[in-house]
Design a protein around this motif. Structure first.
Motif, mmCIF file in Angstrom:
data_model
loop_
_atom_site.group_PDB
_atom_site.id
_atom_site.type_symbol
_atom_site.label_atom_id
_atom_site.label_comp_id
_atom_site.label_asym_id
_atom_site.label_seq_id
_atom_site.Cartn_x
_atom_site.Cartn_y
_atom_site.Cartn_z
ATOM 1 N N GLY A 380 0.792 -1.217 0.000
ATOM 2 C CA GLY A 380 0.000 0.000 0.000
ATOM 3 C C GLY A 380 0.826 1.270 0.000
ATOM 4 O O GLY A 380 2.016 1.249 0.334
ATOM 5 N N CYS A 381 0.196 2.363 -0.369
ATOM 6 C CA CYS A 381 0.796 3.698 -0.293
ATOM 7 C C CYS A 381 -0.352 4.701 -0.286
ATOM 8 O O CYS A 381 -0.977 4.914 -1.328
ATOM 9 C CB CYS A 381 1.727 3.970 -1.474
ATOM 10 S SG CYS A 381 2.452 5.625 -1.434
ATOM 11 N N PRO A 382 -0.685 5.296 0.870
ATOM 12 C CA PRO A 382 -1.800 6.245 0.915
ATOM 13 C C PRO A 382 -1.560 7.420 -0.034
ATOM 14 O O PRO A 382 -0.466 8.000 -0.064
ATOM 15 C CB PRO A 382 -1.820 6.711 2.372
ATOM 16 C CG PRO A 382 -1.117 5.628 3.122
ATOM 17 C CD PRO A 382 -0.073 5.092 2.194
ATOM 18 N N ILE A 383 -2.584 7.766 -0.795
ATOM 19 C CA ILE A 383 -2.460 8.826 -1.804
ATOM 20 C C ILE A 383 -3.726 9.667 -1.815
ATOM 21 O O ILE A 383 -4.838 9.132 -1.721
ATOM 22 C CB ILE A 383 -2.239 8.213 -3.206
ATOM 23 C CG1 ILE A 383 -0.829 7.618 -3.315
ATOM 24 C CG2 ILE A 383 -2.434 9.254 -4.310
ATOM 25 C CD1 ILE A 383 -0.574 6.911 -4.628
ATOM 26 N N PHE A 384 -3.544 10.985 -1.927
ATOM 27 C CA PHE A 384 -4.670 11.882 -2.176
ATOM 28 C C PHE A 384 -4.363 12.677 -3.442
ATOM 29 O O PHE A 384 -3.260 13.211 -3.595
ATOM 30 C CB PHE A 384 -4.894 12.840 -1.005
ATOM 31 C CG PHE A 384 -5.898 13.920 -1.301
ATOM 32 C CD1 PHE A 384 -7.238 13.597 -1.448
ATOM 33 C CD2 PHE A 384 -5.495 15.237 -1.475
ATOM 34 C CE1 PHE A 384 -8.170 14.581 -1.756
ATOM 35 C CE2 PHE A 384 -6.422 16.225 -1.774
ATOM 36 C CZ PHE A 384 -7.757 15.898 -1.912
ATOM 37 N N MET A 385 -5.323 12.760 -4.351
ATOM 38 C CA MET A 385 -5.125 13.459 -5.624
ATOM 39 C C MET A 385 -6.236 14.471 -5.848
ATOM 40 O O MET A 385 -7.409 14.179 -5.609
ATOM 41 C CB MET A 385 -5.113 12.449 -6.790
ATOM 42 C CG MET A 385 -3.915 11.509 -6.768
ATOM 43 S SD MET A 385 -3.848 10.430 -8.216
ATOM 44 C CE MET A 385 -5.124 9.252 -7.807
#
Length: 534
Positions: A380-385
């Motif tokens: 996983g890798c938390p991401i906000f776009m």
């Protein structure tokens, strides 16, 4: 108060302890299921040498602290020491891998459900059994260890789940409730135990390795709700309560997983009922009328604590990223000298989400702290776009995170409803995310197009659920079914709120979930990039 004091002194109360992902909780209840006292211990898993784990020392430190805090509350509130109980139950996170040698020594660090390191094993076993075997299942971990040629495998004398391990240490019994066991190895609903044909298939599969054990001998014995699962030993009493107050000889119900206790805590164990537990992970549990038409990678087949077939749509990630962002907002406010209580902060931000656009203004969030098997991510890798042309507001920001918290799980539930035609009148939701009325529950109801009910007891969770299963042992001896016990004794006067699907939110969510699915390769790219650069 005097009546409760007498109940405690006479040992007419039951204790439930559940080890969740972020909190160990102990609750004491009376015969009607009312909570008299509770104690907690907060903890977090650690990522060590590529493994999500908790240490053995912290497991017992947490259990003892939660119990001590409960016992102290009993003493302060009722002026009586906790010495006797009518029953005890242990629950914990399902799945994972805890292998022990013949001397009871743990052979590897605890590999939790959160690990996605068994893809090869999972795929091979699913094909062999023609039955979905997810990566987090205990048998997947065992077979992956075999494929990896790990030296510890030949020394295995017993392997179990976290609840099974704790129960064994307290009672000396190597048993599991059928619900928890169904997350170790497939359960045959006709026999209430492991599928014999699959045990035979696995034995044949690993026969070339010539291990000194066979799979049927190292798995825990399977029990159903109500059956006796042993008694607290003298050693177990000292382990649970080092102060020496708690007396041995207390009966135990079968240890259960958090999925099973969640079903009990929401009274969702009848056919065509369902519940959704939302915390660090999110999973929907739907009790089936009949087996599914085929194998789906997105759906686990497990059981209720009484052995009924259940389809589980599981997502490894749910609220962790929301918690991280809310904590950041709280930290920002403190920098300006403003101190807001956490519950007020959550409530305010959740309510703000309702002001957002139905499609979240084309913002995207992925709270994948760990891998997410349902969408093909091993890490996983938390991401906000927020694309340049998106509508970037606080309301849309919060709404996006609430939408995405249920995204991976929704894809599995959609299969049940749209492809398997499972009929659901409503789903019970439980977990802290539902604490603010009619926000997360309305979003979830609209996402699934099924009304979502939240009971007043929704925040009590699995510790209360396993305490109820401990309580149920007496009713079981009287010939009462678990369904009858829950309906008549526990939930007859239950208070609940019901969130109906909203057409506008449902339309916006469908638009969002299309963006969500298209953006998943971005997460994979981030994982690959960071893996090679750190």
């Amino acid at each position: 108060m005097e009546h409760i004091k007498q109940l405690i002194e006479q040992g007419h109360t039951s204790l439930g302890i559940e080890l969740g992902s972020t909190r160990i909780k102990a609750v004491l209840i009376n015969t009607s299921g009312n909570i008299l006292a509770s104690g907690v211990f907060d903890w977090e898993n650690r990522y060590e040498n590529g493994i999500w784990t908790y240490s053995q020392d912290e497991i017992w430190q947490g259990i003892q602290t939660a119990y001590k805090n409960l016992a102290n509350q009993v003493k302060e509130t009722y002026q009586v020491s906790l010495k006797q109980l009518s029953a005890i139950g242990i629950s914990a996170m399902m799945h994972g891998y805890l292998p022990f040698d013949q001397h009871g020594h743990l052979l590897t660090p605890f590999r939790t459900w959160r690990n996605n390191i068994t893809q090869e094993s999972s795929q091979k076993l699913t094909a062999l059994f023609n039955y979905n075997i997810p990566q987090r299942w205990s048998i997947s971990h065992l077979y992956q260890a075999i494929l990896n040629k790990e030296e510890h495998v030949e020394k295995i004398d017993f392997f179990t789940t976290l609840a099974g391990y704790i129960h064994w240490q307290l009672t000396g019994k190597k048993v599991l409730g059928v619900g928890d066991a169904s997350g170790m190895f497939p359960i045959d609903p006709q026999t209430g135990s492991y599928y014999q044909t699959m045990l035979n298939q696995f034995s044949e599969l690993v026969s070339p390795y010539a291990y000194p054990w066979t799979i049927d001998k190292i798995l825990p014995e399977v029990l159903v709700a109500g059956q006796s699962a042993g008694e607290l030993t003298e050693q177990g009493a000292k382990l649970l309560d080092p102060s020496g107050q708690l007396q041995p000889g207390i009966p135990f119900c079968p240890p259960e997983g958090d999925a099973g206790t969640g079903m009990v805590a929401t009274n969702s164990i009848r056919v065509n009922t369902g519940n959704i537990s939302a915390g660090t992970s999110a999973f929907a549990m739907i009790v089936l009328e009949k087996p599914l038409s085929k194998v789906y990678e997105q759906l686990d087949m497990v059981t209720t604590p009484t052995g009924k077939l259940v389809a589980m749509a599981h997502a490894n990630n749910c609220t962790s990223d929301i918690n991280a962002w809310v904590n950041l907002f709280g930290e920002s406010l403190k920098a300006f000298g403003v101190d807001v209580r956490p519950d007020k902060l959550y409530e305010t931000l959740f309510l703000k989400a309702l002001d957002g656009d139905a499609n979240c203004g084309q913002l995207l969030a992925y709270g994948f702290y760990s891998g997410e098997h349902g969408v093909g991510l091993s890490e996983g890798c938390p991401i906000f776009m927020h694309p340049a042309n998106s509508h970037f507001t606080l309301a849309n920001f919060m709404r996006t995170h609430l939408y995405s918290a249920f995204g991976a799980m929704k894809l599995g539930v959609d299969i049940l409803i749209q492809q398997e035609n499972v009929q659901l009148k409503q789903i019970l939701g439980h977990g802290g995310i539902f604490k603010t009325p009619n926000v997360a529950s309305k979003i979830l109801a609209s996402a699934l197009n099924v009304p979502v009910a939240v009971m007043k007891t929704a925040n009590e969770g699995g510790a209360w659920g396993i305490a109820l299963l401990a309580n149920y042992m007496a009713a079981y001896q009287m010939g009462q079914t678990l369904e009858e016990y829950l309906d008549n004794t526990i939930f007859a006067q239950a208070e609940m709120t019901l969130s109906q699907p909203d057409a506008e939110i449902a339309k916006g969510y469908e638009e969002f979930i299309q963006y969500y699915q298209k953006g998943i390769p971005v997460v994979q790219s981030a994982v690959d990039t960071l893996r090679h650069s750190i």
